[in-house]
Design an enzyme around this catalytic site. Structure first.
Site, PDB file in Angstrom:
ATOM      1  N   GLU A  92       0.719  -1.205   0.047  1.00  0.00           N
ATOM      2  CA  GLU A  92       0.097   0.249   0.084  1.00  0.00           C
ATOM      3  C   GLU A  92       0.890   1.320   0.108  1.00  0.00           C
ATOM      4  O   GLU A  92       1.786   1.288   0.467  1.00  0.00           O
ATOM      5  CB  GLU A  92      -0.830   0.112   1.235  1.00  0.00           C
ATOM      6  CG  GLU A  92      -1.770   1.130   1.504  1.00  0.00           C
ATOM      7  CD  GLU A  92      -3.142   1.029   2.217  1.00  0.00           C
ATOM      8  OE1 GLU A  92      -2.929   0.043   3.154  1.00  0.00           O
ATOM      9  OE2 GLU A  92      -3.595   1.862   2.422  1.00  0.00           O
ATOM     10  N   ASN A 145     -12.261  -1.245  -0.739  1.00  0.00           N
ATOM     11  CA  ASN A 145     -11.519  -2.074   0.090  1.00  0.00           C
ATOM     12  C   ASN A 145     -12.243  -1.317   1.545  1.00  0.00           C
ATOM     13  O   ASN A 145     -12.750  -0.259   1.649  1.00  0.00           O
ATOM     14  CB  ASN A 145      -9.970  -1.286   0.311  1.00  0.00           C
ATOM     15  CG  ASN A 145      -9.338  -1.690   1.593  1.00  0.00           C
ATOM     16  OD1 ASN A 145      -8.925  -2.722   1.818  1.00  0.00           O
ATOM     17  ND2 ASN A 145      -9.188  -0.713   2.371  1.00  0.00           N
ATOM     18  N   GLU A 146     -12.612  -2.421   2.532  1.00  0.00           N
ATOM     19  CA  GLU A 146     -12.902  -2.197   3.793  1.00  0.00           C
ATOM     20  C   GLU A 146     -14.276  -1.148   3.475  1.00  0.00           C
ATOM     21  O   GLU A 146     -14.013  -0.101   4.110  1.00  0.00           O
ATOM     22  CB  GLU A 146     -11.969  -1.933   4.845  1.00  0.00           C
ATOM     23  CG  GLU A 146     -10.961  -2.871   5.020  1.00  0.00           C
ATOM     24  CD  GLU A 146     -10.008  -2.655   6.402  1.00  0.00           C
ATOM     25  OE1 GLU A 146     -10.200  -1.590   6.802  1.00  0.00           O
ATOM     26  OE2 GLU A 146      -9.386  -3.663   6.506  1.00  0.00           O
ATOM     27  N   TYR A 197      -6.838  -9.156  11.343  1.00  0.00           N
ATOM     28  CA  TYR A 197      -5.294  -8.913  11.897  1.00  0.00           C
ATOM     29  C   TYR A 197      -5.249  -9.645  13.151  1.00  0.00           C
ATOM     30  O   TYR A 197      -6.228  -9.475  14.198  1.00  0.00           O
ATOM     31  CB  TYR A 197      -5.151  -7.467  12.018  1.00  0.00           C
ATOM     32  CG  TYR A 197      -5.048  -6.787  10.594  1.00  0.00           C
ATOM     33  CD1 TYR A 197      -3.746  -6.829  10.096  1.00  0.00           C
ATOM     34  CD2 TYR A 197      -5.843  -6.141   9.897  1.00  0.00           C
ATOM     35  CE1 TYR A 197      -3.414  -6.223   8.774  1.00  0.00           C
ATOM     36  CE2 TYR A 197      -5.407  -5.510   8.789  1.00  0.00           C
ATOM     37  CZ  TYR A 197      -4.236  -5.507   8.095  1.00  0.00           C
ATOM     38  OH  TYR A 197      -3.971  -5.195   7.113  1.00  0.00           O
ATOM     39  N   GLU A 249      -6.111  -9.434   3.577  1.00  0.00           N
ATOM     40  CA  GLU A 249      -5.289  -8.470   4.731  1.00  0.00           C
ATOM     41  C   GLU A 249      -5.130  -9.552   5.854  1.00  0.00           C
ATOM     42  O   GLU A 249      -6.321  -9.869   6.281  1.00  0.00           O
ATOM     43  CB  GLU A 249      -5.917  -7.198   4.877  1.00  0.00           C
ATOM     44  CG  GLU A 249      -5.496  -6.080   3.867  1.00  0.00           C
ATOM     45  CD  GLU A 249      -6.145  -4.768   3.868  1.00  0.00           C
ATOM     46  OE1 GLU A 249      -5.981  -4.121   5.575  1.00  0.00           O
ATOM     47  OE2 GLU A 249      -6.432  -4.073   3.198  1.00  0.00           O
ATOM     48  N   GLN A 304       2.125  -5.993   5.635  1.00  0.00           N
ATOM     49  CA  GLN A 304       2.376  -5.542   4.110  1.00  0.00           C
ATOM     50  C   GLN A 304       3.603  -6.132   3.728  1.00  0.00           C
ATOM     51  O   GLN A 304       4.565  -6.404   4.708  1.00  0.00           O
ATOM     52  CB  GLN A 304       2.080  -4.274   3.970  1.00  0.00           C
ATOM     53  CG  GLN A 304       0.587  -3.628   4.180  1.00  0.00           C
ATOM     54  CD  GLN A 304       0.359  -2.384   3.929  1.00  0.00           C
ATOM     55  OE1 GLN A 304       1.133  -1.759   3.167  1.00  0.00           O
ATOM     56  NE2 GLN A 304      -0.904  -2.142   4.196  1.00  0.00           N
TER      57      GLN A 304
HETATM   58  O1  AHR Z   1      -2.940  -2.424   6.452  1.00  0.00           O
HETATM   59  C1  AHR Z   1      -3.229  -1.424   6.979  1.00  0.00           C
HETATM   60  C2  AHR Z   1      -4.527  -1.242   6.761  1.00  0.00           C
HETATM   61  O2  AHR Z   1      -5.601  -2.159   7.343  1.00  0.00           O
HETATM   62  C3  AHR Z   1      -5.227  -0.874   5.364  1.00  0.00           C
HETATM   63  O3  AHR Z   1      -5.095   0.232   4.716  1.00  0.00           O
HETATM   64  C4  AHR Z   1      -6.655  -1.161   5.836  1.00  0.00           C
HETATM   65  O4  AHR Z   1      -7.430  -1.749   4.640  1.00  0.00           O
HETATM   66  C5  AHR Z   1      -6.676  -2.164   7.233  1.00  0.00           C
HETATM   67  O5  AHR Z   1      -7.422  -1.600   7.948  1.00  0.00           O
END
Ligand code: AHR
Length: 517
Positions: A49, A196-197, A262, A319, A368
């Site tokens: 990103e 995205n999201e 995450y 992600e 990332q």
């Molecule tokens: O990876 C960091 C961020 O986490 C991304 O930009 C977003 O899609 C997610 O919340």
């Protein structure tokens, strides 16, 4: 007589203590008779990103940089990624994607407008890395590009024209513009994401609203083969339900549905915990939270199975990874964190989970690639460090495009403060005449012996490698770049019948067994 009996009992006990130091609870049963699905190589994908030093400094330094580069891309990064094997790369975000207007990033660099990267540190984005640069970089590293279109602040026309610019051979304004910018032939881009999201930074939408919008955007992405819809945030099963329901007559325009999860080791997003200073409790919690991926995929898949039993829609975990507190003294908006053996362990666990669910999980992208969150590479000026997570990806490369062999695992419990998780985590696959089994021992204190039931295979030779280290928070740094790497691992010679492997405490082990006649 009595003495001899006691002696025999002692020998017997001793034998079991040696062969099964942890109680002999660990067993892996391979089920080749049930093997039918291939682990798609895209499960080993990455994400880059416009965030912090991922693109600028991490991948791209510009042609005039003193750092060795090819057309502005770091040579050392290209080399490392090629050695690791990178099947697919997602770009330009993340949250950034829904602020990105692609026409800002084409044409002569001097004419490209600068914008503010509102989500990530408010820094100036000069757009010197745009569509051509991204696709050029993907060609250099041998990765399939995955382009995430802007839905949040973009228009249908803008998205449609971007797809056309990249993929069209027809004589039209976008093709002409591309040619004018130096690219005669279209690129082969298979994957496009629509937003995205969108439940969060991508527009704060409801799933129903987004599903309608998705259909509208997707209708005009002519030339895109594989469209990925924005899916759920972790355990938001309602999102998946609505998307699958509202798309049920339109799966032909939704090849993938994403999932973001995450692992945040701390008690909250405000207190995520240090990447490198942690104790066994944090280790245990982190692994437990990583193992939650199994539940998430299982439950999202169950919902998808109800609507799409043929599994035409892939679950795309685009992600995932560990999200720790940002490194002290660095820009809080840059999400720079270091990477220890704990990160290697959670990467390995997640990849095993994806492998085991390869019937539905068709792609995954760790967040990332360079210098941001759970990166495989860290850079500082002209220096480069390969993280423990890098070595897991390199080790697990054997699973790419391999036939997944379902496994049943019986495991010891790793218990801390009354809370238990299995010590053993595993997946297996078959490729090029060898069975590859990746095993993790999550217990940081105790080696475990694992009995592998060969299920009729006759193995003729064995090769192994291991990732482990003295301390659970050992990491690779610019001063000690090779503290946690993978090393050869001695294995017993296999034969017919079961096979015992002793996994060191806190280790990831690859066992590669050649199949004989
Ligand atoms: O990876 C960091 C961020 O986490 C991304 O930009 C977003 O899609 C997610 O919340």
């Amino acid at each position: 007589m009595k003495d001899r009996f006691i002696f025999r009992v002692l020998v017997f006990i001793l034998f079991f203590l040696i062969v099964y130091p942890s109680g002999g609870q660990n067993r892996v049963i391979l089920h080749p008779e049930r093997a039918k699905d291939t682990i798609s190589r895209e499960v080993y994908g990455h994400f880059a990103e416009h965030l912090g030093r991922c693109i600028y400094g991490g991948i791209y330094v510009g042609e005039d940089s003193p750092i060795e580069n090819i057309r502005g891309f770091r040579t050392d990064v290209i080399r490392a990624l090629k050695e690791m094997g990178i099947p697919v790369l997602r770009w330009p975000g993340g949250c950034f994607a829904d602020t990105y207007h692609w026409k800002d990033g084409i044409g002569p660099r001097a004419d490209r407008p600068s914008i503010v990267n509102v989500y990530w540190g408010g820094v100036t984005e000069d757009n010197s890395f745009g569509t051509h640069e991204f696709l050029d970089f993907c060609e250099l590293i041998g990765a399939e590009p995955y382009v995430n279109l802007n839905v949040g602040s973009g228009t249908v026309r803008e998205a449609s024209e971007w797809v056309e610019y990249i993929t069209s051979e027809n004589d039209g304004p976008m093709t002409r513009l591309r040619k004018q910018n130096g690219r005669e032939n279209p690129w082969k881009v298979k994957y496009f994401g629509i937003g995205n999201e969108t439940w969060g930074c991508g527009g704060n939408m409801s799933p129903g609203f987004y599903a309608d919008l998705y259909r509208q955007f997707a209708s005009f992405c002519f030339g895109a083969d594989y469209l990925i819809a924005c899916g759920a945030n972790a355990g938001d099963y309602g999102w998946t339900e609505v998307m699958m329901e509202k798309m049920k007559y339109h799966y032909w325009m939704m090849q993938g549905l994403s999932l973001h999860y995450y692992t945040v080791p701390g008690e909250s997003w405000a207190h995520k915990g240090s990447a490198i200073e942690f104790n066994e409790e944090d280790w245990h919690t982190t692994l437990k939270k990583s193992l939650h991926m199994e539940r998430l995929i299982t439950r999202h898949s169950e919902i998808m199975d109800r609507y799409d039993p043929q599994k035409t829609v892939g679950l795309i975990v685009d992600e995932w990874g560990n999200w720790h507190d940002v490194e002290t003294g660095t820009n809080a908006g840059f999400l720079y964190q270091r990477n220890t053996l704990r990160d290697a362990m959670t990467a390995a666990v997640n990849l095993n989970i994806f492998n085991n669910h390869c019937d539905r999980v068709k792609m995954a992208n760790i967040a990332q690639m360079v210098n941001v969150l759970q990166s495989v590479i860290l850079t500082r000026d002209d220096q480069l460090v390969l993280t423990p997570t890098y070595y897991v990806f390199r080790m697990y490369r054997v699973h790419q495009d391999a036939l997944m062999i379902p496994v049943t695992a019986e495991s010891d419990e790793y218990t801390l403060n009354g809370d238990s998780i299995p010590s053993l985590n595993v997946s297996a696959s078959l490729k090029d005449g060898a069975v590859s089994i990746t095993l993790c021992n999550l217990n940081p204190e105790k080696a475990i012996s694992v009995e592998i039931e060969s299920a009729g295979f006759h193995f003729t030779s064995a090769e192994g490698s291991v990732i482990t280290s003295e301390a659970m928070n050992d990491y690779n740094d610019f001063s000690k770049p090779e503290r946690v790497i993978f090393r050869p691992f001695d294995l017993p010679v296999p034969g017919r019948g079961s096979y015992v492997v002793k996994l060191p405490a806190k280790s990831v082990v690859l066992v590669r067994l050649t199949v004989g006649g």
